[in-house]
Design an enzyme around this catalytic site. Sequence first.
Site, mmCIF file in Angstrom:
data_model
loop_
_atom_site.group_PDB
_atom_site.id
_atom_site.type_symbol
_atom_site.label_atom_id
_atom_site.label_comp_id
_atom_site.label_asym_id
_atom_site.label_seq_id
_atom_site.Cartn_x
_atom_site.Cartn_y
_atom_site.Cartn_z
ATOM 1 C CG ASP A 211 -2.637 8.391 8.377
ATOM 2 O OD1 ASP A 211 -2.581 7.166 8.611
ATOM 3 O OD2 ASP A 211 -2.830 8.861 7.244
ATOM 4 C CD GLU B 241 -2.421 0.625 2.983
ATOM 5 O OE1 GLU B 241 -3.065 1.569 3.442
ATOM 6 O OE2 GLU B 241 -2.150 -0.391 3.671
#
Lengths: 408, 254
Positions: free
Chosen positions: B59, B48
């Site tokens: 995040d 990824e």
Amino acid sequence: MLQPKYYGEFGGAYIPEILVSTFEQLVKAFEEAKADPSFWKEYEEILSSYSCRPTPLTFAENLTRYFGGARIYVKREDLNHTGAHKANNVMGQGLLVKRMGKTRVIAETGAGQHGVATATMAARFGFECTVYMGEVDVERQSPNVFWMERLGANVVSVKAGSRILKDAMNEAMRDWAANMDNTHYVLGTASGPHPFPEMVSWFQSIIGTEARRQIMEKAGRLPTRVYACVGGGSNAMGIFSGFFDDPVELIGVEAGGKGPGSGLHASRLAYRDSTVGIAQGYKTYFLQNRDGQMNDTHSVAAGLDYIGVSPILASLRDSGRVRFEAATDNEVLDALELTVRKEGLIPALESAHAFAQAFKEAPTMKKDDIILINQSGRGDKDIFLIADALRDPAWMEFIKKKARDYGA
Amino acid sequence: MALESYIREGLKKKDILLMTHIVLGYPSFDASMEIIRTMVKSGVDIMELQIPFSEPTADGPVIVQASQRSIEKGATVERCLELAGWAAKSFNIPFLIMSYYNIPFKYGVERFAGAMAGAGLKGAIIADIPPEEGMDYLAAMQKHNMEPIMLISPTTTSERMKFIASFAKGFIYCVARKGVTGKETDLTKELEDYLKRCRREAGLPLAVGFGIKDKADIDFLKGKAEIAVIGTRSIDIMEKKGIGPVGDFIRSLR
Ligand SMILES: Cc1ncc(COP(=O)(O)O)c(C=O)c1O
């Protein structure tokens, strides 16, 4: 299912899956509150007993004479408890938090006004409170940090990104993604994912409703032009909403910083430096580069120093219903000094943007025209910045002495 | 080969597949190439590749910092796509793009899907695009034969899992817990029940990510999911010990 709301092409709800059920719950609570007349009654009641609503409308007679043009009226949101219109939205969301049965609130803050308002509401309602504030803003708005901490809030200095308002918003979202079970994110402006733009505007519409009634009482007619500063857009949406259906020109004033072309400003709608993007959960005009990375912004007013703008205002710009202008840092300081001197009013640096633009236009208007300025907040909190910008000798001496007292 | 068949094939030889995540351009583009090479050599099955975005709201601190550094050092979307294309040509495993929606939106969603296809990538994971907002994106992906990996989370209702899965291809990315990337995940009965629910509703292979850090975590996931996702942990190791030890770490997971 999410039913994200759009204003023209702007708005929506671009949120990570983890928060979808939280937004569904919030939208439901908001829709129920809107449909329940007792909710608005309770809202007005608390703002009239705990804060100072309705806030007055002041005729600025000296400024009117000074400019020799339109008659100037000022809506006094600075007289809210905690000193800015932010109190309205915060008390409203506080009532929603009670309805949802949550026990903790979080907020982002730029100028610190929204943080102080949220910490105050949390103290009053007995909620736990964490406020995220960019490191740069922590430095420029220390007095507000002091009060938030006294009020029992945990103030987190955000060191990621540009370390200003947008970064504080990101950090609040991250907290929410982990703690949504007991936590509500009290977003401070009319931006972000649905329902925030609509919900915050709804709470702030109390400004416009009062202002329209007051100007009709005092002047016997509608204003010609209404001016409000625009950070995320909440005080502007608040006062404008009283006049959307009237033949009244609405002017949003953004942070021109060091001026057009300088790259050091936060004007998304007046200068043509922004493009349409999707960030922080919604679609609007952002100050960003070709790749979609957000630019650094600048304003002397921390509360206007933001990359995006209310999707509702973006749509009203495109439709032509609201005109957007920008005032530079220098124009704002001049307007602030003049207002203090002439009227004994101390606008916040944010609010002084609206004054600055109104002052540019007032002399060109007719004597029977009426200008209405939204004074979104009071400037006491900005004493360090204003004194600094004016290089006030007595103040500098005082600070030096204080520093010596503290052994610096 | 379509992702789902690749995954089913792989599972004939291994009891769980590994997907690793990196932020492109962090700490540099040369380092990204070396990390990819090292990870593939150490037996990673899928990668990824995150195109950094300045507002990565899903995040945690490690990836936030990595994204910021990468952008500061001049990472552009074009350069990231070039690097991803190099990876797809050089190595025989599927590569996916991970990012936030503003990146394809500003590039042009349709043009972005086309560029991914041209680069030999398999699909994308976009952290902030619920299906309700994703119709343009999903149509562009379909047109270019790119597989949209959709996310579900522990707060997703079973009904919604079905709804989301109806737009997904390849596999479903199951976010293991509340919060953002980086913090550890407790391996509990609750996680197990959640994965059972995902299994029942999704009808696609399951990948589990957020806080997966060692062999014990991966052993726990065997039989409950098809893919274990290693994100923040390998960035951590790279920062503290260098790229070589990332390879040792990945080999230690089997
Ligand atoms: C006094 C004052 N006015 C205006 C603003 C700008 O926000 P908005 O555009 O949401 O009114 C702020 C934000 O902090 C503020 O403190």
